[in-house]
Write a protein that holds these residues in place. Structure first.
Motif, PDB file in Angstrom:
ATOM      1  N   LEU A  26       5.516  -7.606  21.616  1.00 48.41           N
ATOM      2  CA  LEU A  26       4.183  -8.153  21.825  1.00 48.41           C
ATOM      3  C   LEU A  26       3.280  -7.131  22.507  1.00 48.41           C
ATOM      4  CD1 LEU A  26       2.080 -10.427  21.885  1.00 48.41           C
ATOM      5  CD2 LEU A  26       3.111 -11.182  24.040  1.00 48.41           C
ATOM      6  N   GLU A  27       3.782  -6.468  23.525  1.00 47.94           N
ATOM      7  CA  GLU A  27       2.986  -5.478  24.236  1.00 47.94           C
ATOM      8  C   GLU A  27       2.593  -4.328  23.310  1.00 47.94           C
ATOM      9  OE1 GLU A  27       4.582  -6.023  28.821  1.00 47.94           O
ATOM     10  OE2 GLU A  27       5.587  -4.586  27.495  1.00 47.94           O
ATOM     11  N   HIS A  28       3.501  -3.925  22.444  1.00 46.66           N
ATOM     12  CA  HIS A  28       3.192  -2.863  21.474  1.00 46.66           C
ATOM     13  C   HIS A  28       2.059  -3.302  20.556  1.00 46.66           C
ATOM     14  CE1 HIS A  28       3.827   0.384  18.572  1.00 46.66           C
ATOM     15  NE2 HIS A  28       3.734  -0.549  17.647  1.00 46.66           N
ATOM     16  N   ILE A  29       2.126  -4.501  20.042  1.00 49.29           N
ATOM     17  CA  ILE A  29       1.092  -5.015  19.140  1.00 49.29           C
ATOM     18  C   ILE A  29      -0.272  -4.999  19.822  1.00 49.29           C
ATOM     19  CG2 ILE A  29       0.261  -7.125  18.013  1.00 49.29           C
ATOM     20  CD1 ILE A  29       3.240  -7.749  17.411  1.00 49.29           C
ATOM     21  N   LEU A  30      -0.317  -5.459  21.055  1.00 51.54           N
ATOM     22  CA  LEU A  30      -1.596  -5.534  21.765  1.00 51.54           C
ATOM     23  C   LEU A  30      -2.131  -4.148  22.111  1.00 51.54           C
ATOM     24  CD1 LEU A  30      -0.959  -8.629  24.060  1.00 51.54           C
ATOM     25  CD2 LEU A  30      -2.202  -8.534  21.891  1.00 51.54           C
ATOM     26  N   ARG A  31      -1.250  -3.238  22.452  1.00 50.71           N
ATOM     27  CA  ARG A  31      -1.704  -1.872  22.739  1.00 50.71           C
ATOM     28  C   ARG A  31      -2.280  -1.204  21.493  1.00 50.71           C
ATOM     29  NH1 ARG A  31       3.200  -1.480  26.136  1.00 50.71           N
ATOM     30  NH2 ARG A  31       2.520  -1.541  28.321  1.00 50.71           N
ATOM     31  N   VAL A  32      -1.616  -1.407  20.370  1.00 50.86           N
ATOM     32  CA  VAL A  32      -2.121  -0.850  19.114  1.00 50.86           C
ATOM     33  C   VAL A  32      -3.467  -1.490  18.768  1.00 50.86           C
ATOM     34  CG1 VAL A  32      -1.710  -0.721  16.623  1.00 50.86           C
ATOM     35  CG2 VAL A  32       0.140  -0.218  18.222  1.00 50.86           C
ATOM     36  N   ALA A  33      -3.556  -2.815  18.880  1.00 51.41           N
ATOM     37  CA  ALA A  33      -4.780  -3.530  18.524  1.00 51.41           C
ATOM     38  C   ALA A  33      -5.953  -3.121  19.405  1.00 51.41           C
ATOM     39  CB  ALA A  33      -4.553  -5.035  18.628  1.00 51.41           C
ATOM     40  N   ALA A  34      -5.666  -2.714  20.621  1.00 48.46           N
ATOM     41  CA  ALA A  34      -6.730  -2.314  21.551  1.00 48.46           C
ATOM     42  C   ALA A  34      -7.466  -1.060  21.102  1.00 48.46           C
ATOM     43  CB  ALA A  34      -6.161  -2.109  22.954  1.00 48.46           C
ATOM     44  N   ARG A  35      -6.945  -0.378  20.079  1.00 44.45           N
ATOM     45  CA  ARG A  35      -7.647   0.766  19.504  1.00 44.45           C
ATOM     46  C   ARG A  35      -8.726   0.325  18.521  1.00 44.45           C
ATOM     47  NH1 ARG A  35      -8.006   4.799  22.365  1.00 44.45           N
ATOM     48  NH2 ARG A  35      -8.951   5.726  20.504  1.00 44.45           N
ATOM     49  N   ALA A  36      -8.937  -0.969  18.364  1.00 48.29           N
ATOM     50  CA  ALA A  36     -10.005  -1.461  17.490  1.00 48.29           C
ATOM     51  C   ALA A  36     -11.351  -0.929  17.975  1.00 48.29           C
ATOM     52  CB  ALA A  36     -10.015  -2.987  17.487  1.00 48.29           C
ATOM     53  N   PRO A  37     -12.274  -0.659  17.049  1.00 43.55           N
ATOM     54  CA  PRO A  37     -13.575  -0.137  17.461  1.00 43.55           C
ATOM     55  C   PRO A  37     -14.445  -1.201  18.105  1.00 43.55           C
ATOM     56  CG  PRO A  37     -13.549  -0.519  15.097  1.00 43.55           C
ATOM     57  CD  PRO A  37     -12.156  -0.777  15.586  1.00 43.55           C
ATOM     58  N   SER A  38     -15.331  -0.757  18.963  1.00 44.62           N
ATOM     59  CA  SER A  38     -16.344  -1.637  19.541  1.00 44.62           C
ATOM     60  C   SER A  38     -17.561  -0.806  19.909  1.00 44.62           C
ATOM     61  CB  SER A  38     -15.807  -2.374  20.779  1.00 44.62           C
ATOM     62  OG  SER A  38     -15.438  -1.462  21.808  1.00 44.62           O
ATOM     63  N   GLY A  39     -18.735  -1.399  19.801  1.00 44.88           N
ATOM     64  CA  GLY A  39     -19.967  -0.688  20.077  1.00 44.88           C
ATOM     65  C   GLY A  39     -20.011  -0.146  21.497  1.00 44.88           C
ATOM     66  N   ASN A  40     -20.240   1.158  21.630  1.00 50.71           N
ATOM     67  CA  ASN A  40     -20.253   1.823  22.931  1.00 50.71           C
ATOM     68  C   ASN A  40     -18.957   1.627  23.707  1.00 50.71           C
ATOM     69  OD1 ASN A  40     -22.879   3.172  23.160  1.00 50.71           O
ATOM     70  ND2 ASN A  40     -23.731   1.106  23.032  1.00 50.71           N
ATOM     71  N   ASN A  41     -17.888   1.316  22.970  1.00 54.18           N
ATOM     72  CA  ASN A  41     -16.559   1.148  23.567  1.00 54.18           C
ATOM     73  C   ASN A  41     -16.541   0.099  24.673  1.00 54.18           C
ATOM     74  OD1 ASN A  41     -13.785   1.850  23.624  1.00 54.18           O
ATOM     75  ND2 ASN A  41     -14.104   3.160  25.406  1.00 54.18           N
ATOM     76  N   VAL A  42     -17.320  -0.975  24.507  1.00 55.73           N
ATOM     77  CA  VAL A  42     -17.347  -2.000  25.564  1.00 55.73           C
ATOM     78  C   VAL A  42     -16.072  -2.845  25.598  1.00 55.73           C
ATOM     79  CG1 VAL A  42     -19.863  -2.110  25.547  1.00 55.73           C
ATOM     80  CG2 VAL A  42     -18.563  -3.701  24.119  1.00 55.73           C
TER      81      VAL A  42
END
Length: 223
Positions: A26-42
């Motif tokens: 689960l932690e691996h999945i969330l760490r990978v997903a946290a690389r999703a883009p977001s405007g100005n990296n907010v």
């Protein structure tokens, strides 16, 4: 798993095996997903993951509310339009009819439909449930960021041999979720995500929604 396979094999799974998802996975999945883009990296997202007794308590509380007092609960944002137009109305109808047909539930069987809907609040028996929130002080663009994050969770799960089901139905029960989890007043509960191992014997999991052909949604110029 190639990214194309992760995308094309992702589907909404509505019955899971009683097989635990290990915390490091689960932690691996969330760490990978946290690389999703977001405007100005907010990075406007937060995730509340529940399993075991915490999951059981949350599910029991929300299931009871959905069963006995659904009219008292409302989401904090509008997911669906107030007035449906085509082609979206027909797509919605086909999706619902296809799912219920896979379960052998007739169009007029209101009770069976309600029982199937209530299974949302059990995370469809998935051993892990995720509640995803967004800071309400942000704006519409952050909903796009959040969508990319949610998709990233689901694709990262496929990379680990897991399946998911994104569930907007949880947004209605944010008050109860706040009683169970440390969700601040600044957060909007946007959806839940069921996470686990697919039950391959479940007929509802064989239902795959169709997609519009490329020519219907893409306008290509200068090629």
């Amino acid at each position: 798993m190639h990214v194309d396979e992760a995308i094309t094999s992702r589907k909404s799974v509505r019955r899971f095996l009683p097989k635990a998802v290990e915390l490091p996975v689960l932690e691996h999945i969330l760490r990978v997903a946290a690389r999703a883009p977001s405007g100005n990296n907010v990075q406007p997202w937060k995730v509340y993951a529940v399993a075991g007794e915490a999951r059981a308590r949350l599910c029991q509380a929300i299931y009871h509310a959905a069963q006995h007092e659904p009219d008292r609960h409302h989401p904090e944002y509008a997911y669906y339009p107030t007035t449906w137009v085509e082609p979206y109305l027909e797509r919605r109808r086909r999706c619902g009819l296809g799912l219920y047909a896979s379960l052998g539930i007739g169009r007029d069987d209101k009770r069976a439909r309600e029982q199937q809907m209530l299974r949302n609040y059990l995370f469809f028996d998935a051993p892990v449930g995720l509640l995803v929130t967004m800071d309400r002080r942000l704006n519409t663009g952050s909903f796009m960021d959040l969508g990319m994050f949610i998709q990233s969770i689901m694709l990262a799960a496929r990379g680990q041999g897991l399946h998911t089901c994104a569930q907007a139905a949880f947004a209605w029960y944010h008050k109860i979720a706040r009683e169970q989890l440390p969700i601040s007043e600044h957060e909007i509960l946007t959806c839940g995500i069921a996470l686990g191992y697919e039950d391959l014997s479940a007929p509802e999991n064989a239902f795959i929604t169709e997609r519009a052909p490329l020519e219907e949604f893409a306008s290509l110029h200068g090629f």
